[in-house]
Design a protein around this motif. Structure first.
Motif, PDB file in Angstrom:
ATOM      1  N   PRO A   1       0.830  -1.205   0.000  1.00 60.88           N
ATOM      2  CA  PRO A   1       0.000   0.000   0.000  1.00 60.88           C
ATOM      3  C   PRO A   1       0.864   1.255   0.000  1.00 60.88           C
ATOM      4  O   PRO A   1       1.985   1.266   0.515  1.00 60.88           O
ATOM      5  CB  PRO A   1      -0.783  -0.120   1.305  1.00 60.88           C
ATOM      6  N   GLY A   2       0.339   2.312  -0.589  1.00 56.96           N
ATOM      7  CA  GLY A   2       1.061   3.577  -0.604  1.00 56.96           C
ATOM      8  C   GLY A   2       0.203   4.657  -1.218  1.00 56.96           C
ATOM      9  O   GLY A   2      -1.013   4.499  -1.359  1.00 56.96           O
ATOM     10  N   HIS A   3       0.847   5.748  -1.596  1.00 59.60           N
ATOM     11  CA  HIS A   3       0.123   6.804  -2.318  1.00 59.60           C
ATOM     12  C   HIS A   3       1.013   7.378  -3.400  1.00 59.60           C
ATOM     13  O   HIS A   3       2.247   7.245  -3.355  1.00 59.60           O
ATOM     14  CB  HIS A   3      -0.369   7.895  -1.361  1.00 59.60           C
ATOM     15  N   ILE A   4       0.400   8.024  -4.392  1.00 68.43           N
ATOM     16  CA  ILE A   4       1.139   8.593  -5.520  1.00 68.43           C
ATOM     17  C   ILE A   4       1.765   9.917  -5.090  1.00 68.43           C
ATOM     18  O   ILE A   4       1.083  10.799  -4.565  1.00 68.43           O
ATOM     19  CB  ILE A   4       0.204   8.811  -6.722  1.00 68.43           C
ATOM     20  N   SER A   5       3.074  10.045  -5.279  1.00 65.08           N
ATOM     21  CA  SER A   5       3.750  11.299  -4.945  1.00 65.08           C
ATOM     22  C   SER A   5       3.885  12.218  -6.156  1.00 65.08           C
ATOM     23  O   SER A   5       3.857  13.439  -6.012  1.00 65.08           O
ATOM     24  CB  SER A   5       5.130  11.008  -4.339  1.00 65.08           C
ATOM     25  N   SER A   6       4.031  11.648  -7.367  1.00 61.50           N
ATOM     26  CA  SER A   6       4.084  12.464  -8.581  1.00 61.50           C
ATOM     27  C   SER A   6       3.907  11.570  -9.794  1.00 61.50           C
ATOM     28  O   SER A   6       4.043  10.348  -9.703  1.00 61.50           O
ATOM     29  CB  SER A   6       5.405  13.234  -8.677  1.00 61.50           C
ATOM     30  N   ILE A   7       3.609  12.197 -10.936  1.00 64.06           N
ATOM     31  CA  ILE A   7       3.498  11.476 -12.204  1.00 64.06           C
ATOM     32  C   ILE A   7       4.373  12.198 -13.217  1.00 64.06           C
ATOM     33  O   ILE A   7       4.237  13.404 -13.417  1.00 64.06           O
ATOM     34  CB  ILE A   7       2.035  11.425 -12.692  1.00 64.06           C
ATOM     35  N   GLU A   8       5.298  11.437 -13.846  1.00 60.84           N
ATOM     36  CA  GLU A   8       6.279  12.035 -14.743  1.00 60.84           C
ATOM     37  C   GLU A   8       6.168  11.424 -16.131  1.00 60.84           C
ATOM     38  O   GLU A   8       5.877  10.238 -16.272  1.00 60.84           O
ATOM     39  CB  GLU A   8       7.701  11.827 -14.205  1.00 60.84           C
ATOM     40  N   SER A   9       6.438  12.228 -17.139  1.00 62.63           N
ATOM     41  CA  SER A   9       6.453  11.727 -18.511  1.00 62.63           C
ATOM     42  C   SER A   9       7.570  10.708 -18.680  1.00 62.63           C
ATOM     43  O   SER A   9       8.650  10.842 -18.105  1.00 62.63           O
ATOM     44  CB  SER A   9       6.644  12.882 -19.497  1.00 62.63           C
ATOM     45  N   ALA A  10       7.316   9.685 -19.476  1.00 63.78           N
ATOM     46  CA  ALA A  10       8.337   8.687 -19.799  1.00 63.78           C
ATOM     47  C   ALA A  10       8.508   8.653 -21.314  1.00 63.78           C
ATOM     48  O   ALA A  10       8.687   9.697 -21.932  1.00 63.78           O
ATOM     49  CB  ALA A  10       7.934   7.324 -19.245  1.00 63.78           C
ATOM     50  N   GLU A  11       8.429   7.492 -21.926  1.00 62.29           N
ATOM     51  CA  GLU A  11       8.627   7.379 -23.365  1.00 62.29           C
ATOM     52  C   GLU A  11       7.315   6.992 -24.046  1.00 62.29           C
ATOM     53  O   GLU A  11       6.618   6.082 -23.599  1.00 62.29           O
ATOM     54  CB  GLU A  11       9.698   6.326 -23.671  1.00 62.29           C
ATOM     55  N   GLY A  12       6.976   7.691 -25.137  1.00 59.20           N
ATOM     56  CA  GLY A  12       5.822   7.317 -25.942  1.00 59.20           C
ATOM     57  C   GLY A  12       4.530   7.324 -25.152  1.00 59.20           C
ATOM     58  O   GLY A  12       4.131   8.331 -24.571  1.00 59.20           O
ATOM     59  N   ALA A  13       3.888   6.149 -25.094  1.00 62.96           N
ATOM     60  CA  ALA A  13       2.578   6.031 -24.448  1.00 62.96           C
ATOM     61  C   ALA A  13       2.670   5.836 -22.943  1.00 62.96           C
ATOM     62  O   ALA A  13       1.645   5.677 -22.279  1.00 62.96           O
ATOM     63  CB  ALA A  13       1.823   4.855 -25.063  1.00 62.96           C
ATOM     64  N   SER A  14       3.883   5.852 -22.367  1.00 67.14           N
ATOM     65  CA  SER A  14       4.065   5.520 -20.957  1.00 67.14           C
ATOM     66  C   SER A  14       4.312   6.746 -20.089  1.00 67.14           C
ATOM     67  O   SER A  14       4.760   7.791 -20.565  1.00 67.14           O
ATOM     68  CB  SER A  14       5.246   4.555 -20.796  1.00 67.14           C
ATOM     69  N   VAL A  15       4.016   6.575 -18.800  1.00 73.27           N
ATOM     70  CA  VAL A  15       4.374   7.562 -17.786  1.00 73.27           C
ATOM     71  C   VAL A  15       4.951   6.813 -16.593  1.00 73.27           C
ATOM     72  O   VAL A  15       4.675   5.620 -16.394  1.00 73.27           O
ATOM     73  CB  VAL A  15       3.176   8.424 -17.336  1.00 73.27           C
ATOM     74  N   ASP A  16       5.762   7.506 -15.797  1.00 79.91           N
ATOM     75  CA  ASP A  16       6.314   6.931 -14.574  1.00 79.91           C
ATOM     76  C   ASP A  16       5.555   7.505 -13.385  1.00 79.91           C
ATOM     77  O   ASP A  16       5.554   8.720 -13.165  1.00 79.91           O
ATOM     78  CB  ASP A  16       7.804   7.238 -14.447  1.00 79.91           C
ATOM     79  N   VAL A  17       4.932   6.630 -12.629  1.00 83.05           N
ATOM     80  CA  VAL A  17       4.171   7.029 -11.450  1.00 83.05           C
ATOM     81  C   VAL A  17       5.048   6.809 -10.226  1.00 83.05           C
ATOM     82  O   VAL A  17       5.391   5.667  -9.888  1.00 83.05           O
ATOM     83  CB  VAL A  17       2.860   6.223 -11.340  1.00 83.05           C
ATOM     84  N   GLN A  18       5.431   7.902  -9.573  1.00 83.51           N
ATOM     85  CA  GLN A  18       6.269   7.834  -8.384  1.00 83.51           C
ATOM     86  C   GLN A  18       5.389   7.565  -7.170  1.00 83.51           C
ATOM     87  O   GLN A  18       4.356   8.209  -6.967  1.00 83.51           O
ATOM     88  CB  GLN A  18       7.040   9.141  -8.201  1.00 83.51           C
ATOM     89  N   LEU A  19       5.802   6.594  -6.338  1.00 81.59           N
ATOM     90  CA  LEU A  19       4.999   6.142  -5.205  1.00 81.59           C
ATOM     91  C   LEU A  19       5.764   6.316  -3.898  1.00 81.59           C
ATOM     92  O   LEU A  19       6.993   6.184  -3.860  1.00 81.59           O
ATOM     93  CB  LEU A  19       4.639   4.661  -5.364  1.00 81.59           C
ATOM     94  N   ASP A  20       5.039   6.574  -2.835  1.00 84.46           N
ATOM     95  CA  ASP A  20       5.576   6.555  -1.480  1.00 84.46           C
ATOM     96  C   ASP A  20       4.874   5.430  -0.736  1.00 84.46           C
ATOM     97  O   ASP A  20       3.685   5.507  -0.451  1.00 84.46           O
ATOM     98  CB  ASP A  20       5.335   7.894  -0.784  1.00 84.46           C
ATOM     99  N   CYS A  21       5.635   4.367  -0.448  1.00 81.88           N
ATOM    100  CA  CYS A  21       5.083   3.212   0.258  1.00 81.88           C
ATOM    101  C   CYS A  21       5.718   3.137   1.642  1.00 81.88           C
ATOM    102  O   CYS A  21       6.804   2.550   1.813  1.00 81.88           O
ATOM    103  CB  CYS A  21       5.328   1.931  -0.524  1.00 81.88           C
ATOM    104  N   SER A  22       5.114   3.817   2.594  1.00 83.19           N
ATOM    105  CA  SER A  22       5.597   3.843   3.987  1.00 83.19           C
ATOM    106  C   SER A  22       7.041   4.302   4.094  1.00 83.19           C
ATOM    107  O   SER A  22       7.815   3.800   4.920  1.00 83.19           O
ATOM    108  CB  SER A  22       5.428   2.459   4.633  1.00 83.19           C
TER     109      SER A  22
END
Length: 368
Positions: A301-322
């Motif tokens: 379990p955790g929460h999303i800390s940020s969402i960053e552009s990646a390549e093409g159709a993808s994004v990188d979702v940064q998570l904080d898990c405890s």
């Protein structure tokens, strides 16, 4: 500050302009061939006379062109380990090790021979000649010779590049021990993401003679857009854990991290051992609800800390898990359909077989 570099140097058509500071126990210089990594370590070691700039190692000024300071290489007390061991073939291992002593005044000799032999596990090799050693053994002896010169800093220019996977696996634990238990900070040149993920505490990224990014390894490796050119690395989180238990009947090991328990394929390390684990972004799925009735054993379990552009159709979702920072690579469509946004509670799902074995390394003091 362990290392402070701000230099400009020309070699033919190549121009190196690099500036960074590091307090890391093991600073990795990473980038494609021709990016300037070896020129930097040669400048630190005194093998290159710079056009402009300064280099400080543990507060000692080695180079300052404005003040006309250039400490000769034999007075810098910088250890250097090359791609090949470069041992003297006519001397046995003991004699090769003791050769490092000759360049250090007696008053400065603080490193004990037996301590280095024990640290590197080379006691049984002392009477053997280099021709009878494996590649990994030669590199361990070369490291020992450098350490016995009592250096202020140890430079390692792709020391594993000439080794096969088996020999690399043999030497990794000794470099980890040196990083965690040794008194000498290390600068490591590497082309391997898995290698720096396993060993580095601080990373300097280079491209075409410029520093594109620098910082703690865990921070830099979570953001592959910092790597130039793209494709040199894939996003991944570095977390520390300890071995909680082994489930031998299933061939599994359970780790305890701040994020929670992690089940991985059976490891050989004992219960309580500390490990550094790399979780690749492409191996993590996200769910808005706690999943049930699925084969994946790891749900954090955790929460999303940020969402960053990646390549093409993808994004990188940064998570904080405890307190453990993870990153998941998902499609832009998934972000839209799930309504993903910073602050949203989320579950990270990781298959047990997805762990990156090449980047699995030891640490001295894991988080409980």
């Amino acid at each position: 500050m362990i290392l402070d570099v701000d230099i400009r140097h020309e070699q033919g058509a190549f121009v190196l302009e690099a500036s960074f500071q590091s307090n890391g126990k093991l600073t990795a210089l990473f980038g494609p061939s021709g990016s300037g990594k070896t020129t930097i370590v040669n400048a630190i070691g005194g093998l290159v006379r710079l056009d402009h700039g300064r280099i400080h190692v543990q507060e000692q000024v080695l180079v300052d062109t404005e003040k006309y300071i250039f400490v000769p290489k034999h007075r810098r007390r910088i250890g250097y380990v090359f791609q090949e061991g470069r041992l003297f073939p006519h001397l046995n291992v003991r004699q090769n090790l003791l050769f490092g002593r000759w360049f250090t005044p007696r008053r400065d000799r603080k490193t004990r021979f037996d301590d280095v032999v024990d640290l590197l596990g080379i006691g049984r090799l002392l009477e053997r000649r280099p021709s009878t050693l494996s590649g990994g053994e030669k590199q361990r002896v070369a490291i020992g010779r450098a350490l016995l010169a009592d250096p202020r800093l140890l430079l390692m220019d792709e020391p594993l590049a000439s080794l096969d996977d088996a020999r690399k696996a043999e030497i990794f634990p000794y470099i980890e021990r040196l990083r965690d238990e040794g008194r000498v900070p290390i600068v490591l040149v590497s082309h391997s993401v898995a290698e720096i993920a396993r060993l580095a505490t601080f990373v300097v990224l280079l491209s075409e003679g410029r520093v594109t990014a620098s910082g703690p390894a865990a921070d830099v490796l979570r953001h592959p857009h910092l790597f130039v050119p793209p494709g040199l690395a894939e996003a991944g989180a570095l977390i520390e854990a300890r071995i909680l238990r082994h489930e031998d009947s299933f061939g599994l090991t359970v780790l305890q991290a701040k994020a929670g328990p992690l089940t991985v394929p059976r490891l050989m390390q004992p219960i309580g051992a500390g490990l550094r684990v790399r979780l690749r972004a492409r191996d993590i799925m996200l769910s808005l609800q706690e999943p049930v009735g699925m084969s994946a054993l790891n749900v954090l379990p955790g929460h999303i800390s940020s969402i960053e552009s990646a390549e093409g159709a993808s994004v990188d979702v940064q998570l904080d898990c405890s307190g453990d920072a993870l990153v998941a690579r998902v499609t832009r469509k998934s972000v839209e359909e799930l309504g993903l946004k910073p602050g949203l509670a989320i579950y990270a799902i990781i298959k047990s077989i997805a762990f990156d074995p090449e980047a699995l390394g030891a640490v001295k003091s894991p988080h409980p």
